[in-house]
Design a protein around this motif. Sequence first.
Motif, PDB file in Angstrom:
ATOM      1  N   GLY A 275       0.880  -1.181  -0.123  1.00 44.79           N
ATOM      2  CA  GLY A 275      -0.159  -0.016  -0.069  1.00 44.79           C
ATOM      3  C   GLY A 275       0.889   1.327   0.025  1.00 44.79           C
ATOM      4  O   GLY A 275       1.915   1.294   0.511  1.00 44.79           O
ATOM      5  N   PHE A 276       0.122   2.332  -0.760  1.00 41.69           N
ATOM      6  CA  PHE A 276       1.108   3.454  -0.690  1.00 41.69           C
ATOM      7  C   PHE A 276      -0.063   4.694  -0.579  1.00 41.69           C
ATOM      8  O   PHE A 276      -1.149   4.705  -0.706  1.00 41.69           O
ATOM      9  N   ALA A 277       0.455   5.668   0.508  1.00 37.73           N
ATOM     10  CA  ALA A 277      -0.254   6.836   0.779  1.00 37.73           C
ATOM     11  C   ALA A 277       0.559   8.015   0.807  1.00 37.73           C
ATOM     12  O   ALA A 277       2.071   7.627   1.173  1.00 37.73           O
ATOM     13  N   GLY A 278       0.155   9.013   0.790  1.00 40.95           N
ATOM     14  CA  GLY A 278       1.187  10.459   0.976  1.00 40.95           C
ATOM     15  C   GLY A 278       0.664  11.723   1.723  1.00 40.95           C
ATOM     16  O   GLY A 278      -0.691  11.943   1.586  1.00 40.95           O
ATOM     17  N   LYS A 316      -4.026   4.136  10.261  1.00 42.76           N
ATOM     18  CA  LYS A 316      -4.365   2.883  11.196  1.00 42.76           C
ATOM     19  C   LYS A 316      -5.427   2.073  10.213  1.00 42.76           C
ATOM     20  O   LYS A 316      -5.355   0.512  10.272  1.00 42.76           O
ATOM     21  N   GLU A 317      -6.229   2.551   9.538  1.00 39.21           N
ATOM     22  CA  GLU A 317      -7.397   1.803   8.716  1.00 39.21           C
ATOM     23  C   GLU A 317      -6.408   1.042   7.657  1.00 39.21           C
ATOM     24  O   GLU A 317      -6.729  -0.147   7.419  1.00 39.21           O
ATOM     25  N   TYR A 318      -5.616   1.655   6.996  1.00 38.75           N
ATOM     26  CA  TYR A 318      -4.914   1.049   5.675  1.00 38.75           C
ATOM     27  C   TYR A 318      -3.954  -0.265   6.127  1.00 38.75           C
ATOM     28  O   TYR A 318      -3.675  -0.884   5.445  1.00 38.75           O
ATOM     29  N   ASP A 319      -3.453  -0.118   7.360  1.00 41.61           N
ATOM     30  CA  ASP A 319      -2.618  -0.960   7.951  1.00 41.61           C
ATOM     31  C   ASP A 319      -3.349  -2.606   7.835  1.00 41.61           C
ATOM     32  O   ASP A 319      -2.545  -3.403   7.536  1.00 41.61           O
ATOM     33  N   SER A 320      -4.555  -2.473   7.922  1.00 48.46           N
ATOM     34  CA  SER A 320      -5.236  -3.725   7.972  1.00 48.46           C
ATOM     35  C   SER A 320      -5.640  -4.182   6.555  1.00 48.46           C
ATOM     36  O   SER A 320      -6.029  -5.180   6.076  1.00 48.46           O
ATOM     37  N   GLN A 321      -5.216  -3.158   5.346  1.00 47.89           N
ATOM     38  CA  GLN A 321      -5.892  -3.231   4.064  1.00 47.89           C
ATOM     39  C   GLN A 321      -4.706  -3.922   3.256  1.00 47.89           C
ATOM     40  O   GLN A 321      -5.022  -4.099   1.882  1.00 47.89           O
ATOM     41  N   CYS A 322      -3.347  -3.879   3.447  1.00 45.92           N
ATOM     42  CA  CYS A 322      -2.469  -4.234   2.663  1.00 45.92           C
ATOM     43  C   CYS A 322      -1.267  -5.076   3.888  1.00 45.92           C
ATOM     44  O   CYS A 322      -1.282  -4.990   4.948  1.00 45.92           O
ATOM     45  N   ASP A 323      -0.492  -5.772   3.262  1.00 44.92           N
ATOM     46  CA  ASP A 323       0.726  -6.344   3.978  1.00 44.92           C
ATOM     47  C   ASP A 323       1.813  -5.660   4.387  1.00 44.92           C
ATOM     48  O   ASP A 323       2.248  -5.680   5.356  1.00 44.92           O
TER      49      ASP A 323
END
Length: 496
Positions: A275-278, A316-323
């Motif tokens: 996952g990527f975010a910025g 925190k949400e994204y942590d569970s949506q990707c490895d």
Amino acid sequence: MRNKRHIIIAVFSVLILIAGGLFVLSEFRGQDLSKTALPSGQEPGNTDSDAEDASDELKTPPDEAISPGSAVTENTESEPLEEPDGLENPDGEPLAPDVEDNSDDADPGQTDENTYSDGDNNSDGNTNIQEQPQTQYESSTVRICIGGDTSIDSEFADAARRWGVDYPWKEVSQVFNEADISVVNLETCVSERGVSEKREGFGFRTPPDMLEGFVNAGIDLVCLANNHTRDYGMDALVDTFSHLAEYGIGYFGAGHDKEEAGGLTVKEVNGVKVGFAGCNYIYLSSDCAADVGHPGINMVYKLDDERTAWFLDRIKEYDSQCDVLIVFMHCGTEEVFDVGSYQKRLARALIDSGADIVIGAHPHTLQPIEFYNGKPIFYSIGNLIFWHVDDEIDGLTCIFDITIDKDGFKSLRLHPLFIKNYKVYYLERDEGKYPARYDQILELMNSLCYDYGIYFDEQGYMGLIDELSQEERDLLEAMYTENTENNADDVTLKEG
């Protein structure tokens, strides 16, 4: 430095070069990293083969054939492009250590309170999963190559139009293409519309057809969370989204609204979801911040600001949506090698919220890497293809070649690069046009990372000092001490 022999070779190589006065990094040895802003009026330094005028190479086109569809100027007898002397900082900010106020109350990006409302928290609509073509690499791992600030505008675009869109990329395209995922920080809008909102010379706009060079170079994703994506106004920003989509390049960190700008993009490779975010911390007007129904940049401010808290909750949400979650942050002080206190606070908050790797940009220089709670923070990855102020400061850079698996970070290799002639050169020891730059960059990174317990061997592979034998540590410390003592007027490297 994978073994004792490598370390011994590296130590004696450094000492011999010092004794001969040939090692171009002598001005870096022992440099106080809190004191690295450019001196007023300093001219860019040329050493060894750097002494060649940048225009020499530009008098003739590249040796490699230009790819089909590349734009080439037919008039090959036109005057050579020349890199202007005394170029100011492209971001239009003073090159002094006090550009960023690193106090706890610093808020360089403050905007109107109503600019960044919470909106609807529909994180499911933000996730974009794309299957990457598999490469011949260990099936359980993913190789990610990350490059720094990139903008193909002005003279860079002129050079690319003359000799083809692949010209700036030709020496690094193999590395990027061999990776499973390749990402750069796109520090520009991509458009033909708009008027610069920055003072003259400091707004960046890349022509849309230059994106063909990105595609040919193997760039899969770009980060848009920075202070130049909105340089030419709202229309140019929205054009950027459209043109990237047209060329099949993914993006994150900005979007048509707050949800997209702060959203998550996921690439799945070899069964690993990455996952990527910025986010951007550098000051922009309130109109530049993404909001409900309003295109813009994903902005963050002080850690207790509601907009920052909103993004940390998203992490925190994204942590569970990707490895493995990789978060880009755009903050820091330009043209220095040391790390600001807010950079540390924001990076660590991102790790605490669920990020597995944090990638920093904005200083245009290489900065230290540290492990926080077992997870790497790259405080600044420097430039890639971008205006630089001084060869010795922000012309030195790397591709960060990271290997991960489902459990997170596994390894890192640096590929040293040098920016010159409106392109980036891939460096190899004792080979090519700028042979001395290879060791210079590895020496710089070893100096920056020593106090963080990290070293790099002569091939650019990262290791942890704690894992060395006592004899190897002694050799490494001796080399470090020798470097810091070469300039008695400077203080030893401070812990960032």
